[in-house]
Design a protein around this motif. Structure first.
Motif, PDB file in Angstrom:
ATOM      1  N   LEU A 157       0.829  -1.189   0.000  1.00 37.50           N
ATOM      2  CA  LEU A 157       0.000   0.000   0.000  1.00 37.50           C
ATOM      3  C   LEU A 157       0.871   1.249   0.000  1.00 37.50           C
ATOM      4  O   LEU A 157       1.920   1.279   0.631  1.00 37.50           O
ATOM      5  CB  LEU A 157      -0.897   0.013   1.245  1.00 37.50           C
ATOM      6  CG  LEU A 157      -2.129  -0.887   1.190  1.00 37.50           C
ATOM      7  CD1 LEU A 157      -2.784  -0.928   2.571  1.00 37.50           C
ATOM      8  CD2 LEU A 157      -3.119  -0.391   0.168  1.00 37.50           C
ATOM      9  N   CYS A 158       0.432   2.272  -0.720  1.00 37.79           N
ATOM     10  CA  CYS A 158       1.128   3.548  -0.780  1.00 37.79           C
ATOM     11  C   CYS A 158       1.036   4.247   0.577  1.00 37.79           C
ATOM     12  O   CYS A 158      -0.054   4.429   1.110  1.00 37.79           O
ATOM     13  CB  CYS A 158       0.486   4.413  -1.861  1.00 37.79           C
ATOM     14  SG  CYS A 158       1.186   6.059  -1.963  1.00 37.79           S
ATOM     15  N   ARG A 159       2.173   4.600   1.134  1.00 39.07           N
ATOM     16  CA  ARG A 159       2.168   5.237   2.452  1.00 39.07           C
ATOM     17  C   ARG A 159       1.483   6.601   2.402  1.00 39.07           C
ATOM     18  O   ARG A 159       0.713   6.958   3.274  1.00 39.07           O
ATOM     19  CB  ARG A 159       3.608   5.398   2.945  1.00 39.07           C
ATOM     20  CG  ARG A 159       3.673   6.021   4.319  1.00 39.07           C
ATOM     21  CD  ARG A 159       5.061   6.012   4.853  1.00 39.07           C
ATOM     22  NE  ARG A 159       5.569   4.656   5.043  1.00 39.07           N
ATOM     23  CZ  ARG A 159       6.758   4.374   5.533  1.00 39.07           C
ATOM     24  NH1 ARG A 159       7.577   5.353   5.865  1.00 39.07           N
ATOM     25  NH2 ARG A 159       7.141   3.135   5.693  1.00 39.07           N
ATOM     26  N   ARG A 184      -4.182  10.815  -0.297  1.00 37.96           N
ATOM     27  CA  ARG A 184      -3.870  11.278  -1.655  1.00 37.96           C
ATOM     28  C   ARG A 184      -2.397  10.992  -1.939  1.00 37.96           C
ATOM     29  O   ARG A 184      -1.624  10.725  -1.027  1.00 37.96           O
ATOM     30  CB  ARG A 184      -4.149  12.771  -1.812  1.00 37.96           C
ATOM     31  CG  ARG A 184      -3.436  13.641  -0.802  1.00 37.96           C
ATOM     32  CD  ARG A 184      -4.010  15.057  -0.823  1.00 37.96           C
ATOM     33  NE  ARG A 184      -3.673  15.786   0.395  1.00 37.96           N
ATOM     34  CZ  ARG A 184      -2.503  16.376   0.609  1.00 37.96           C
ATOM     35  NH1 ARG A 184      -1.568  16.326  -0.315  1.00 37.96           N
ATOM     36  NH2 ARG A 184      -2.256  16.999   1.726  1.00 37.96           N
ATOM     37  N   CYS A 185      -2.069  11.057  -3.207  1.00 35.18           N
ATOM     38  CA  CYS A 185      -0.695  10.767  -3.590  1.00 35.18           C
ATOM     39  C   CYS A 185      -0.376  11.543  -4.849  1.00 35.18           C
ATOM     40  O   CYS A 185      -1.151  11.545  -5.807  1.00 35.18           O
ATOM     41  CB  CYS A 185      -0.557   9.263  -3.829  1.00 35.18           C
ATOM     42  SG  CYS A 185       1.016   8.805  -4.542  1.00 35.18           S
ATOM     43  N   LYS A 186       0.786  12.218  -4.845  1.00 33.81           N
ATOM     44  CA  LYS A 186       1.151  13.058  -5.985  1.00 33.81           C
ATOM     45  C   LYS A 186       1.423  12.254  -7.243  1.00 33.81           C
ATOM     46  O   LYS A 186       1.421  12.790  -8.341  1.00 33.81           O
ATOM     47  CB  LYS A 186       2.362  13.929  -5.642  1.00 33.81           C
ATOM     48  CG  LYS A 186       3.639  13.148  -5.390  1.00 33.81           C
ATOM     49  CD  LYS A 186       4.792  14.103  -5.061  1.00 33.81           C
ATOM     50  CE  LYS A 186       6.067  13.316  -4.787  1.00 33.81           C
ATOM     51  NZ  LYS A 186       7.200  14.239  -4.493  1.00 33.81           N
ATOM     52  N   ARG A 190       0.339   6.725 -11.529  1.00 35.18           N
ATOM     53  CA  ARG A 190       1.698   6.299 -11.892  1.00 35.18           C
ATOM     54  C   ARG A 190       2.432   5.733 -10.679  1.00 35.18           C
ATOM     55  O   ARG A 190       3.556   5.253 -10.790  1.00 35.18           O
ATOM     56  CB  ARG A 190       2.505   7.472 -12.472  1.00 35.18           C
ATOM     57  CG  ARG A 190       1.861   8.113 -13.677  1.00 35.18           C
ATOM     58  CD  ARG A 190       2.858   8.977 -14.466  1.00 35.18           C
ATOM     59  NE  ARG A 190       3.885   9.613 -13.639  1.00 35.18           N
ATOM     60  CZ  ARG A 190       3.753  10.793 -13.033  1.00 35.18           C
ATOM     61  NH1 ARG A 190       2.645  11.474 -13.165  1.00 35.18           N
ATOM     62  NH2 ARG A 190       4.727  11.276 -12.307  1.00 35.18           N
ATOM     63  N   CYS A 191       1.810   5.815  -9.544  1.00 32.76           N
ATOM     64  CA  CYS A 191       2.437   5.338  -8.324  1.00 32.76           C
ATOM     65  C   CYS A 191       2.648   3.831  -8.396  1.00 32.76           C
ATOM     66  O   CYS A 191       1.800   3.093  -8.889  1.00 32.76           O
ATOM     67  CB  CYS A 191       1.546   5.683  -7.138  1.00 32.76           C
ATOM     68  SG  CYS A 191       2.283   5.243  -5.566  1.00 32.76           S
ATOM     69  N   LYS A 192       3.823   3.417  -7.921  1.00 33.63           N
ATOM     70  CA  LYS A 192       4.115   1.982  -7.954  1.00 33.63           C
ATOM     71  C   LYS A 192       3.519   1.244  -6.766  1.00 33.63           C
ATOM     72  O   LYS A 192       3.574   0.025  -6.695  1.00 33.63           O
ATOM     73  CB  LYS A 192       5.626   1.739  -8.014  1.00 33.63           C
ATOM     74  CG  LYS A 192       6.382   2.175  -6.798  1.00 33.63           C
ATOM     75  CD  LYS A 192       7.872   1.910  -7.002  1.00 33.63           C
ATOM     76  CE  LYS A 192       8.690   2.352  -5.814  1.00 33.63           C
ATOM     77  NZ  LYS A 192       9.573   1.312  -5.317  1.00 33.63           N
ATOM     78  N   ALA A 232       0.129   0.499  -4.214  1.00 34.40           N
ATOM     79  CA  ALA A 232      -1.314   0.357  -4.358  1.00 34.40           C
ATOM     80  C   ALA A 232      -2.051   1.460  -3.609  1.00 34.40           C
ATOM     81  O   ALA A 232      -1.723   1.788  -2.477  1.00 34.40           O
ATOM     82  CB  ALA A 232      -1.757  -1.001  -3.835  1.00 34.40           C
ATOM     83  N   HIS A 233      -3.053   2.023  -4.254  1.00 34.07           N
ATOM     84  CA  HIS A 233      -3.903   3.028  -3.624  1.00 34.07           C
ATOM     85  C   HIS A 233      -5.177   2.345  -3.147  1.00 34.07           C
ATOM     86  O   HIS A 233      -6.202   2.358  -3.801  1.00 34.07           O
ATOM     87  CB  HIS A 233      -4.222   4.150  -4.613  1.00 34.07           C
ATOM     88  CG  HIS A 233      -3.035   5.031  -4.890  1.00 34.07           C
ATOM     89  ND1 HIS A 233      -3.004   5.954  -5.894  1.00 34.07           N
ATOM     90  CD2 HIS A 233      -1.845   5.112  -4.247  1.00 34.07           C
ATOM     91  CE1 HIS A 233      -1.828   6.589  -5.862  1.00 34.07           C
ATOM     92  NE2 HIS A 233      -1.104   6.093  -4.881  1.00 34.07           N
ATOM     93  N   GLY A 234      -5.081   1.717  -2.000  1.00 36.50           N
ATOM     94  CA  GLY A 234      -6.203   0.968  -1.458  1.00 36.50           C
ATOM     95  C   GLY A 234      -6.016  -0.517  -1.672  1.00 36.50           C
ATOM     96  O   GLY A 234      -5.314  -0.949  -2.591  1.00 36.50           O
TER      97      GLY A 234
HETATM   98 ZN   LIG Z   1       0.871   6.506  -4.221  1.00 34.47          ZN
END
Ligand SMILES: [Zn+2]
Ligand SMILES: [Zn+2]
Length: 70
Positions: free
Chosen positions: A8-10, A17-19, A23-25, A27-29
């Motif tokens: 999971l994305c910290r 939210r994530c900038k 494209r984030c490597k 997981a968003h959720g």
């Molecule tokens: Zn992210």
């Protein structure tokens, strides 16, 4: 090893939210987490460590439930 969307994305978890958006490597959720790496009982049982100590050394990688939103 390919760790794409296996954690999971910290930023997403802490800020909601994530900038990097899609494209984030990470997981968003949990829905984006790749199921291939999930424990069979992933997030089906409350984390004993988290609920007794208020924290868990595994953080977002923990296979157990940490809270309502987890
Ligand atoms: Zn992210
Ligand atoms: Zn835990």
């Amino acid at each position: 090893a390919d760790r794409f969307k296996t954690e999971l994305c910290r930023s997403w978890g802490e800020l909601g939210r994530c900038k990097y958006t899609n494209r984030c490597k990470f997981a968003h959720g949990v829905a984006e987490l790749r199921s291939i790496d999930r424990h069979p009982r992933y997030k089906t049982t409350p984390c004993r460590q988290f609920h007794t100590r208020g924290l868990c050394s595994y953080g977002s990688r923990c296979h157990f439930i940490h809270g309502e939103t987890d």
